[in-house]
Design a protein around this motif. Structure first.
Motif, PDB file in Angstrom:
ATOM      1  N   GLY A   1     -12.507   2.729  -9.567  1.00 17.62           N
ATOM      2  CA  GLY A   1     -11.406   3.320  -8.699  1.00 17.62           C
ATOM      3  C   GLY A   1     -11.510   4.602  -8.597  1.00 17.62           C
ATOM      4  O   GLY A   1     -11.327   5.277  -7.225  1.00 17.62           O
ATOM      5  N   ALA A   2     -11.970   5.288  -9.362  1.00 16.76           N
ATOM      6  CA  ALA A   2     -12.278   6.763  -9.394  1.00 16.76           C
ATOM      7  C   ALA A   2     -11.079   7.388  -8.769  1.00 16.76           C
ATOM      8  O   ALA A   2     -11.284   8.442  -7.782  1.00 16.76           O
ATOM      9  N   GLY A   3      -9.973   7.017  -9.381  1.00 15.67           N
ATOM     10  CA  GLY A   3      -8.464   7.827  -8.654  1.00 15.67           C
ATOM     11  C   GLY A   3      -8.105   7.088  -7.530  1.00 15.67           C
ATOM     12  O   GLY A   3      -6.940   7.581  -7.319  1.00 15.67           O
ATOM     13  N   ALA A   4      -8.853   6.260  -6.982  1.00 16.73           N
ATOM     14  CA  ALA A   4      -8.289   5.524  -5.668  1.00 16.73           C
ATOM     15  C   ALA A   4      -7.528   4.207  -6.024  1.00 16.73           C
ATOM     16  O   ALA A   4      -6.877   3.918  -5.059  1.00 16.73           O
ATOM     17  N   LEU A   5      -7.639   3.731  -7.197  1.00 17.02           N
ATOM     18  CA  LEU A   5      -6.958   2.821  -7.575  1.00 17.02           C
ATOM     19  C   LEU A   5      -6.088   3.029  -8.846  1.00 17.02           C
ATOM     20  O   LEU A   5      -6.581   3.157  -9.816  1.00 17.02           O
ATOM     21  N   GLU A   6      -4.792   2.453  -8.880  1.00 12.47           N
ATOM     22  CA  GLU A   6      -3.850   2.536  -9.844  1.00 12.47           C
ATOM     23  C   GLU A   6      -3.937   1.265 -10.787  1.00 12.47           C
ATOM     24  O   GLU A   6      -3.781   0.231 -10.245  1.00 12.47           O
TER      25      GLU A   6
END
Length: 246
Positions: free
Chosen positions: A86-91
């Motif tokens: 997710g590279a920061g886009a997915l919690e």
């Protein structure tokens, strides 16, 4: 898990890159098809239960920008990979859906999706690999998956499940009374074949009549031959991230 135990695989023609274990459970076509059917719009909140390495929720995020994406995964190795993918886009929340943390139980989502384990172990043999077994063998009852998904929906929010066609009665029976506007999309390998998968959609407080859609046919032709035989709209969903409207 070190680098030699992983592969980085392209989904949606490279729009999504997923690190996943070289052995054990690996994401395939089903989560991509599930993601393609979800009518999300920018600004909405999305929760995937049992997100694995993030295939479905990240494919949805690649198609629809501006979504707030959350995934729940019980297996720590897969949860770590989902966060990496997710590279920061997915919690990513590492938890069992049967025991969600309070911070999730206090939140609501516009869309909740799931690709639960397909196989009831009272009628099938467990996989030898523990990660494959965790992904494929039903340990948490399917009815609980549906109950938890419905509870996390905001008013008028949508629930989406993909599962084996023979489990459709169980999915329908598990829907709480406040879930309506139920739609079912059968998925068949070829014209004239029985559906092997279904995608179930239901809406919180929905009032529309039940709708059984015509089957989504995956492949052209009557029999398998070498090469890409996907029907055009299925190919577009798998290769370029196009939507698959019901």
């Amino acid at each position: 898990m070190n680098g030699s135990d992983l592969t980085c695989d392209a989904f949606l023609g490279g729009l999504v890159q997923l690190w996943q274990p070289r052995r054990g459970y690996r994401a395939g076509v089903d989560p991509v098809l599930l993601a393609a059917t979800i009518p999300a719009v920018s600004g909405q909140r999305v929760l995937e239960l049992g997100c694995g390495v993030g295939a479905a929720v990240l494919c949805l995020g690649a198609r629809v920008t501006g979504l707030t994406l959350t995934g729940v995964e019980r297996e720590a190795t897969y949860a770590e990979l989902a966060a990496r993918n997710g590279a920061g886009a997915l919690e990513v929340v590492t938890a069992d859906i049967a025991d969600l943390p309070l911070m999730l139980r206090q939140r609501q989502f516009d869309h909740v999706l799931a690709n639960p384990p397909y196989w009831r172990r009272d009628a099938s043999i467990a996989a030898s690999d523990p990660t494959r077994e965790a992904a494929l063998g039903e340990q948490t009852p399917l009815a609980l998956w549906v109950e938890v998904a419905a509870k996390r929906l905001a008013p008028k929010g949508y629930l989406h499940f993909i599962h084996r066609a023979e489990r459709l009665p169980d999915l329908l029976a598990a829907l709480p009374n406040d879930m309506g506007s139920i739609e079912v999309l059968p998925i068949a390998a070829r014209v004239g074949r029985a559906a092997e998968r279904v995608i179930l959609r239901a809406r919180k407080s929905g009032r529309a009549d039940f709708c059984l859609h015509a089957p989504l046919i995956l492949h052209r032709g009557d029999a398998h031959v070498d090469g890409d035989q996907y029907c055009q709209k299925v190919r577009d969903a798998l290769r370029i991230g196009a939507a698959l409207p019901f």
